[in-house]
Design an enzyme around this catalytic site. Structure first.
Site, PDB file in Angstrom:
ATOM      1  N   GLY A 155      12.207 -43.988  24.746  1.00 27.67           N
ATOM      2  CA  GLY A 155      11.794 -42.597  24.877  1.00 27.67           C
ATOM      3  C   GLY A 155      10.515 -42.355  24.094  1.00 27.67           C
ATOM      4  O   GLY A 155       9.760 -43.287  23.810  1.00 27.67           O
ATOM      5  N   ARG A 156      10.259 -41.090  23.745  1.00 24.11           N
ATOM      6  CA  ARG A 156       9.026 -40.765  23.019  1.00 24.11           C
ATOM      7  C   ARG A 156       8.885 -41.590  21.739  1.00 24.11           C
ATOM      8  O   ARG A 156       7.837 -42.166  21.460  1.00 24.11           O
ATOM      9  CB  ARG A 156       9.015 -39.276  22.650  1.00 24.11           C
ATOM     10  CG  ARG A 156       8.788 -38.305  23.789  1.00 24.11           C
ATOM     11  CD  ARG A 156       8.649 -36.905  23.200  1.00 24.11           C
ATOM     12  NE  ARG A 156       8.492 -35.877  24.214  1.00 24.11           N
ATOM     13  CZ  ARG A 156       9.500 -35.185  24.750  1.00 24.11           C
ATOM     14  NH1 ARG A 156      10.748 -35.459  24.365  1.00 24.11           N
ATOM     15  NH2 ARG A 156       9.270 -34.258  25.650  1.00 24.11           N
ATOM     16  N   ILE A 157       9.953 -41.627  20.948  1.00 27.27           N
ATOM     17  CA  ILE A 157       9.881 -42.316  19.654  1.00 27.27           C
ATOM     18  C   ILE A 157       9.795 -43.818  19.858  1.00 27.27           C
ATOM     19  O   ILE A 157       8.991 -44.492  19.205  1.00 27.27           O
ATOM     20  CB  ILE A 157      11.088 -41.931  18.783  1.00 27.27           C
ATOM     21  CG1 ILE A 157      11.018 -40.439  18.420  1.00 27.27           C
ATOM     22  CG2 ILE A 157      11.124 -42.778  17.516  1.00 27.27           C
ATOM     23  CD1 ILE A 157      12.257 -39.901  17.731  1.00 27.27           C
ATOM     24  N   ARG A 178      17.704 -47.550  29.945  1.00 21.54           N
ATOM     25  CA  ARG A 178      18.427 -47.330  31.201  1.00 21.54           C
ATOM     26  C   ARG A 178      17.504 -47.374  32.414  1.00 21.54           C
ATOM     27  O   ARG A 178      17.934 -47.735  33.503  1.00 21.54           O
ATOM     28  CB  ARG A 178      19.161 -45.995  31.150  1.00 21.54           C
ATOM     29  CG  ARG A 178      20.386 -46.003  30.256  1.00 21.54           C
ATOM     30  CD  ARG A 178      21.086 -44.669  30.229  1.00 21.54           C
ATOM     31  NE  ARG A 178      20.254 -43.620  29.668  1.00 21.54           N
ATOM     32  CZ  ARG A 178      20.640 -42.372  29.479  1.00 21.54           C
ATOM     33  NH1 ARG A 178      21.856 -41.988  29.851  1.00 21.54           N
ATOM     34  NH2 ARG A 178      19.837 -41.484  28.940  1.00 21.54           N
ATOM     35  N   ARG A 235      20.427 -42.889  15.048  1.00 21.29           N
ATOM     36  CA  ARG A 235      21.558 -42.245  14.403  1.00 21.29           C
ATOM     37  C   ARG A 235      22.473 -43.344  13.876  1.00 21.29           C
ATOM     38  O   ARG A 235      22.572 -44.428  14.464  1.00 21.29           O
ATOM     39  CB  ARG A 235      22.324 -41.341  15.381  1.00 21.29           C
ATOM     40  CG  ARG A 235      21.638 -40.013  15.654  1.00 21.29           C
ATOM     41  CD  ARG A 235      21.706 -39.089  14.447  1.00 21.29           C
ATOM     42  NE  ARG A 235      21.160 -37.764  14.716  1.00 21.29           N
ATOM     43  CZ  ARG A 235      19.931 -37.378  14.391  1.00 21.29           C
ATOM     44  NH1 ARG A 235      19.104 -38.234  13.810  1.00 21.29           N
ATOM     45  NH2 ARG A 235      19.542 -36.148  14.641  1.00 21.29           N
ATOM     46  N   GLU A 264      27.051 -41.267   6.984  1.00 20.52           N
ATOM     47  CA  GLU A 264      26.070 -40.599   6.139  1.00 20.52           C
ATOM     48  C   GLU A 264      26.649 -39.327   5.516  1.00 20.52           C
ATOM     49  O   GLU A 264      27.307 -38.554   6.224  1.00 20.52           O
ATOM     50  CB  GLU A 264      24.858 -40.268   7.016  1.00 20.52           C
ATOM     51  CG  GLU A 264      23.605 -39.891   6.318  1.00 20.52           C
ATOM     52  CD  GLU A 264      22.418 -39.843   7.279  1.00 20.52           C
ATOM     53  OE1 GLU A 264      21.669 -38.851   7.237  1.00 20.52           O
ATOM     54  OE2 GLU A 264      22.250 -40.799   8.071  1.00 20.52           O
ATOM     55  N   HIS A 282      17.291 -41.258   4.908  1.00 21.98           N
ATOM     56  CA  HIS A 282      17.002 -40.444   6.094  1.00 21.98           C
ATOM     57  C   HIS A 282      15.671 -39.698   5.949  1.00 21.98           C
ATOM     58  O   HIS A 282      15.593 -38.468   6.016  1.00 21.98           O
ATOM     59  CB  HIS A 282      18.141 -39.455   6.370  1.00 21.98           C
ATOM     60  CG  HIS A 282      18.250 -39.075   7.815  1.00 21.98           C
ATOM     61  ND1 HIS A 282      19.449 -38.964   8.476  1.00 21.98           N
ATOM     62  CD2 HIS A 282      17.297 -38.788   8.741  1.00 21.98           C
ATOM     63  CE1 HIS A 282      19.229 -38.621   9.745  1.00 21.98           C
ATOM     64  NE2 HIS A 282      17.932 -38.506   9.919  1.00 21.98           N
ATOM     65  N   GLY A 284      13.108 -39.967   8.034  1.00 25.05           N
ATOM     66  CA  GLY A 284      12.378 -40.012   9.305  1.00 25.05           C
ATOM     67  C   GLY A 284      11.325 -38.948   9.506  1.00 25.05           C
ATOM     68  O   GLY A 284      10.199 -39.240   9.895  1.00 25.05           O
TER      69      GLY A 284
END
Length: 315
Positions: A155-157, A178, A235, A264, A282, A284
Site C-alpha cells: 500500500g502507500r507505506i 493481494r 501492527r 503492546e 511505536h 512510527g
C-alpha cells in the site's frame, strides 16, 4: 456539537477543535476501555479515538441508540474499531491516510539500518564502557546496499519503504500483496513463501485486523534465509510474537527490528534480552508536524460531519 478527544493532540489541533466544537479531552494517555467507550457513544456527538481505544462490537451492543454519529480515528490503522458494528449502530468511521506514510516509512528504514548494522548493540556496548577500540572484525553486520528487500503489503507505506530501499540503496524489491501494483520502480510480485525465501530483508507493512492476524508465524519465519532480518512497522498482532522469538532463539533468522508489539505496551523479556533485536516504542509517526497533520485530517472529518458535507476520509 460535543466532541470527545480520547488523548490530547498537539496544541495547534486542540485549539482548532475548540473553535468549532465543545471539546472534552481525557486527561490520561492510556487507551479508552470498554466502559469509557460505552459512555462516549452515549454522551458525545463526535468521537476522535486513536490506537487501542476499545470500540468493539460489545461497546455498540450496550448503546442501541447512540448519540455519537462519527468515529474520526486519529491514525491510518483502525483495527481497534469494529467498523461493521459501528455502521450498524449508525456511526461512520474515518481515518487519516497519507499523513502517516513518509514518517512510518522513515521508521522502517531506521529499523532496517539499525538492525542490519547492529547499531543498538554497538551503542549499548559503548555506553557500558565495553568498547576497546576499532578492529577489522568488530561488530560485523549486514551490508544493506544492493540487497533484496521483501515488502509484505504494498500500500502507500509499503511503496514508500520500497522506494527508499530501491532509490536510496539500490535494493531489489520483491513484494507479497493481494493484488499487483503499478509503481515507479522495479518490483516483482511473488507469493509470500517465495518472497520470504528470496529476501535478505523482510518488512511487514500490512494493515492490522482479523484478515492479517498472525500473518507472520512459524512457517513464514522458517521460509526466510538464515542471514535475513525481519522488520515490523504495521501492527503487533500481524506477527505471532512467540513464533518470532522462537525463530530468533533458534537462529532461523539473523535479527529483527520492531516498532509494534502483539500485546503492546508489553514487550516480552525474551525480546529485550536479545542483542540482535532493535526495539522502538511505536515511534512510527512520532514527529510534531506529522502528528499535527494527522490531527488536522481527523478534525477535517469532524468538521465535514458537523457541516453535513461528505466525509473526506471515510473508511
Amino acid at each position: 456539537m460535543k466532541l470527545l478527544v480520547s488523548r490530547r493532540l498537539p496544541e495547534s489541533v486542540m485549539e482548532a477543535a475548540a473553535r468549532v466544537f465543545d471539546v472534552t479531552c481525557r486527561g490520561v494517555t492510556t487507551p479508552m476501555d470498554h466502559a469509557e467507550c460505552v459512555a462516549a457513544l452515549r454522551d458525545f456527538d463526535v468521537i476522535l479515538p486513536t490506537l487501542g481505544d476499545a470500540f468493539r462490537a460489545a461497546a455498540f451492543a450496550e448503546v442501541p441508540d447512540p448519540r455519537a454519529r462519527l468515529l474520526a480515528n486519529f491514525g491510518v490503522g483502525y483495527n481497534h474499531i469494529d467498523v461493521t458494528a459501528a455502521r450498524a449502530a449508525g456511526l461512520e468511521v474515518t481515518n487519516t491516510p497519507g499523513a502517516v506514510t513518509d514518517a512510518t516509512a522513515d521508521i522502517a528504514l531506521t529499523l532496517i539500518l539499525m538492525t542490519a548494522r547492529r547499531a543498538g548493540e554497538g551503542e549499548r556496548m559503548l555506553r557500558a564502557g565495553r568498547w576497546t577500540g576499532w578492529h577489522p572484525t568488530q561488530m560485523l553486520g549486514l551490508h544493506v546496499t544492493g540487497k533484496t528487500v521483501c515488502v509484505i503489503g504494498m500500500g502507500r507505506i509499503g511503496q514508500a519503504i520500497a522506494r527508499r530501499c530501491h532509490f536510496g540503496f539500490g535494493c531489489r524489491i520483491v513484494y507479497a500483496n493481494r493484488s499487483a501494483k503499478s509503481v515507479d520502480f522495479p518490483a516483482e510480485q511473488m507469493d509470500l513463501p517465495a518472497a520470504l525465501a528470496a529476501a535478505d530483508i523482510v518488512v511487514l507493512a500490512t494493515p492490522g485486523g482479523a484478515e492479517t492476524h498472525h500473518l507472520m508465524g512459524a512457517a513464514e519465519f522458517a521460509a526466510m534465509q538464515g542471514h535475513a532480518i525481519f522488520v515490523n512497522i504495521s501492527r503487533g498482532d500481524v506477527v505471532d510474537e512467540a513464533a518470532l522469538i522462537a525463530a530468533l532463539q533458534a537462529g532461523q533468522i539473523a535479527g529483527a527490528g520492531l516498532d509494534v508489539y502483539e500485546f503492546e505496551p508489553k514487550v516480552p523479556q525474551a525480546l529485550t534480552d536479545m542483542e540482535n533485536v532493535t526495539l522502538l516504542p511505536h515511534l512510527g509517526t512520532a514527529a510534531l508536524e506529522v502528528r499535527e497533520a494527522m490531527g488536522r485530517m481527523a478534525l477535517d472529518n469532524c468538521i465535514a460531519f458537523a457541516e453535513g458535507r461528505p466525509l473526506p476520509n471515510l473508511v
